[in-house]
Design an enzyme around this catalytic site. Structure first.
Site, short mmCIF file in Angstrom:
data_model
loop_
_atom_site.label_atom_id
_atom_site.label_comp_id
_atom_site.label_asym_id
_atom_site.label_seq_id
_atom_site.Cartn_x
_atom_site.Cartn_y
_atom_site.Cartn_z
N CYS A 1 -23.32 -23.21 -103.23
CA CYS A 1 -23.60 -24.20 -104.26
C CYS A 1 -22.98 -23.72 -105.56
O CYS A 1 -23.28 -22.63 -106.04
CB CYS A 1 -25.11 -24.39 -104.43
SG CYS A 1 -25.55 -25.62 -105.65
N GLN B 1 -28.10 -11.66 -88.88
CA GLN B 1 -28.69 -12.87 -88.31
C GLN B 1 -29.14 -12.65 -86.86
O GLN B 1 -29.98 -13.39 -86.35
CB GLN B 1 -27.69 -14.02 -88.37
CG GLN B 1 -28.31 -15.39 -88.40
CD GLN B 1 -29.23 -15.63 -89.57
OE1 GLN B 1 -30.42 -15.87 -89.38
NE2 GLN B 1 -28.71 -15.54 -90.79
N SER C 1 -31.14 -6.74 -92.10
CA SER C 1 -31.93 -7.10 -93.28
C SER C 1 -33.33 -7.52 -92.84
O SER C 1 -33.48 -8.27 -91.87
CB SER C 1 -31.26 -8.24 -94.05
OG SER C 1 -31.92 -8.46 -95.28
N ALA C 2 -34.33 -7.07 -93.57
CA ALA C 2 -35.73 -7.30 -93.17
C ALA C 2 -36.14 -8.76 -93.31
O ALA C 2 -36.95 -9.26 -92.52
CB ALA C 2 -36.66 -6.42 -94.01
N ASN D 1 -24.17 -17.01 -89.23
CA ASN D 1 -25.36 -17.49 -89.92
C ASN D 1 -25.37 -18.99 -90.17
O ASN D 1 -26.41 -19.57 -90.49
CB ASN D 1 -25.50 -16.75 -91.26
CG ASN D 1 -24.26 -16.87 -92.11
OD1 ASN D 1 -23.20 -16.36 -91.73
ND2 ASN D 1 -24.35 -17.51 -93.25
N THR E 1 -26.46 -7.42 -97.73
CA THR E 1 -25.25 -7.37 -98.55
C THR E 1 -24.87 -5.93 -98.88
O THR E 1 -23.70 -5.54 -98.75
CB THR E 1 -25.45 -8.18 -99.85
OG1 THR E 1 -25.61 -9.56 -99.52
CG2 THR E 1 -24.26 -8.02 -100.79
#
Length: 380
Positions: free
Chosen positions: A327, A179, A199-200, A151, A72
Site C-alpha cells: 500500500c 510462512q 517468525s513467531a 506468502n 525481516t
C-alpha cells in the site's frame, strides 16, 4: 455486525496459552540473561528453554538457533551475513522474483555493494523451475535464497531439489520459511539447507520476535554489534518474554499440526464450495499451485471487479482480507508475485488473499462467501 479476521498470513492472533506464558515472564522475571547473578541465571534458563523447544521442533541443535526481532531481520542477517563472509569466493547471488520484500530489498542493497543478483522467474503457479536455477549458476555463485512457500498465493517451492543443486556446487542455501512454519513439517538437518528464517507471529506467537537457523560450522557476519549475545551473531539483550512466547507457540504448533492442517483445509474448501454455489465457478479464479500449496492461504481473483473496491466493501462488512500487495499513498500497487506469474490483467487486478487459522470457523467462510456474492451483485 460480525467481525471476521481472514489475514492470518500477515499476522495471527496470539494464542491464550502464549499470552499467559508471556505475562508470567513479564511479571515474574526481569533479569538480563547475560547477567551472572540469580536473576540473570533465571532469565537465561527461560531463553534456553525456549531455544531447546524450538530447536527440537525444527530438527536442529539449540546452538543453531539465533533469535532475532522477526522474519525481516532473519532474512537480512542471512543474506548480508553470508554474502559478507563469502565475498572472497564470488559475488553472485540467486533469488526468485516472488520473494518477500525482506529478501528482495536486501538483494537490492547488496547490488549497491557490488554483488550481482539473478532474480529467477516462476511459472504461472508461482513455482521456481529448478532447471532455471541450474542455468543461472556460475563459478562465482555464493548464495541462493528461495522461500519455502509464498506468502501471497501459498505455492510451495521445490526446496529439496534446489538444496541438492546448491550442495553439489558448495553454494550456501537460505530459505525464508516464515510462512511455512507450523503449516509444513520442517526438519533442518534433513533438508539440504544452510540457513532458514522464521517468525513467531505467523504461528499465534507475539510480534517482534523471530529466529534464524544457521547450520553448525557456518560463520555469518553479524549485522548488530555491541554484545556477545547469540554466540556473537546478534548483539542485544534478548527479548525474554517474546522468546518465551515463541517457545510456547512452537510447543502448541507441534502438538496441533495435523489438527491445524485439517482445520485449514476444511475452511478453504468451505469458502471455495460456497462461492461456487453462490456466484458460479466461472466467476472467480484461484491463483497459485492447486496441490503444492499451504492449506491456510487461498488467493482468489474476481475479474468482474477490482481488488481495492472488493477489499473496502469486505471491510465495511466486518471482513478483513488482504491484497497481498503493498500500500503506497493510500492506493494498492499491483502484486509483484502475481505479476511474476504473468497472470491476465483482469485476474491480476482483482486478486484477494484470504488466510485463516485460529478462531475461524466454517460459518465464517460461508458468511464471507455470501457477502462476496452480495457485493458482486451490487457492483456489477
Amino acid at each position: 455486525m460480525k467481525s471476521i479476521y481472514l489475514d492470518h498470513a500477515a499476522s495471527t492472533p496470539v494464542h491464550p496459552e502464549v499470552a499467559e506464558e508471556m505475562m508470567r515472564v513479564m511479571t515474574g522475571q526481569y533479569g538480563n540473561a547475560s547477567s551472572v547473578h540469580a536473576f540473570g541465571r533465571a532469565a537465561k534458563r527461560t531463553v534456553s528453554g525456549a531455544r531447546d523447544r524450538i530447536a527440537k521442533f525444527l530438527g536442529c541443535l539449540p546452538d543453531e538457533i539465533v533469535f532475532t526481532a522477526g522474519g525481516t531481520e532473519s532474512d537480512n542477517l542471512a543474506l548480508f551475513g553470508a554474502a559478507s563472509m563469502r565475498r572472497s569466493k564470488g559475488n553472485h547471488i540467486i533469488t526468485s522474483s516472488i520473494e518477500h520484500h525482506a529478501v528482495l530489498h536486501a538483494c537490492e542493497e547488496l547490488e549497491k555493494e557490488g554483488f550481482r543478483v539473478t532474480y529467477l522467474p516462476v511459472d504461472h503457479t508461482g513455482r521456481v523451475r529448478p532447471e532455471d536455477l541450474e542455468a543461472a549458476l556460475s563459478e562465482d555463485t555464493i548464495l541462493i535464497s528461495i522461500m519455502y512457500a509464498n506468502n501471497e498465493v501459498g505455492t510451495i517451492q521445490p526446496i529439496e531439489e534446489i538444496g541438492r543443486i546448491a550442495q553439489s556446487r558448495d553454494i550456501l542455501f537460505h530459505v525464508d520459511a516464515v510462512q511455512a512454519l507450523g503449516a509444513l513439517p520442517i526438519n533442518c538437518h534433513e533438508l539440504p539447507v544452510d540457513m532458514m528464517s522464521f517468525s513467531a507471529h505467523k504461528i499465534n506467537g507475539p510480534q517482534g520476535v523471530g529466529a534464524l537457523y544457521v547450520r553448525k560450522g557456518l560463520v555469518i557476519a553479524p549485522r548488530l554489534h555491541g554484545g556477545l549475545q547469540e554466540k556473537k551473531r546478534r548483539a542485544g539483550t534478548e527479548n525474554m518474554a517474546g522468546i518465551a512466547g515463541f517457545g510456547k507457540a512452537v510447543e502448541i504448533a507441534s502438538r496441533q499440526m495435523e489438527q491445524r492442517r485439517e482445520h485449514d483445509l476444511r475452511l478453504r474448501q468451505t469458502l471455495i464450495s460456497t462461492l461456487e454455489q453462490g456466484i458460479g465457478r466461472d466467476a472467480f479464479v484461484i491463483n497459485g499451485h492447486q496441490e503444492e500449496c499451504l492449506p491456510h492461504i487461498v488467493n482468489i481473483s474476481f475479474p468482474q471487479t477490482d481488488t481495492e473496491t472488493l477489499l473496502m466493501n469486505l471491510d465495511m462488512e466486518g471482513i478483513a482480507a488482504a491484497s497481498g500487495s503493498a500500500c503506497t499513498s493510500g492506493s494498492l500497487e499491483l502484486s509483484h508475485v502475481l505479476e511474476a506469474m504473468q497472470l491476465p490483467q483482469n485476474v491480476l487486478r482483482s486478486a484477494i488473499r484470504f488466510s485463516f487459522g485460529l478462531g475461524n470457523t466454517t460459518e465464517d467462510m460461508e458468511y464471507t462467501a455470501q457477502k462476496i456474492e452480495t457485493i458482486l451483485r451490487r457492483l456489477t
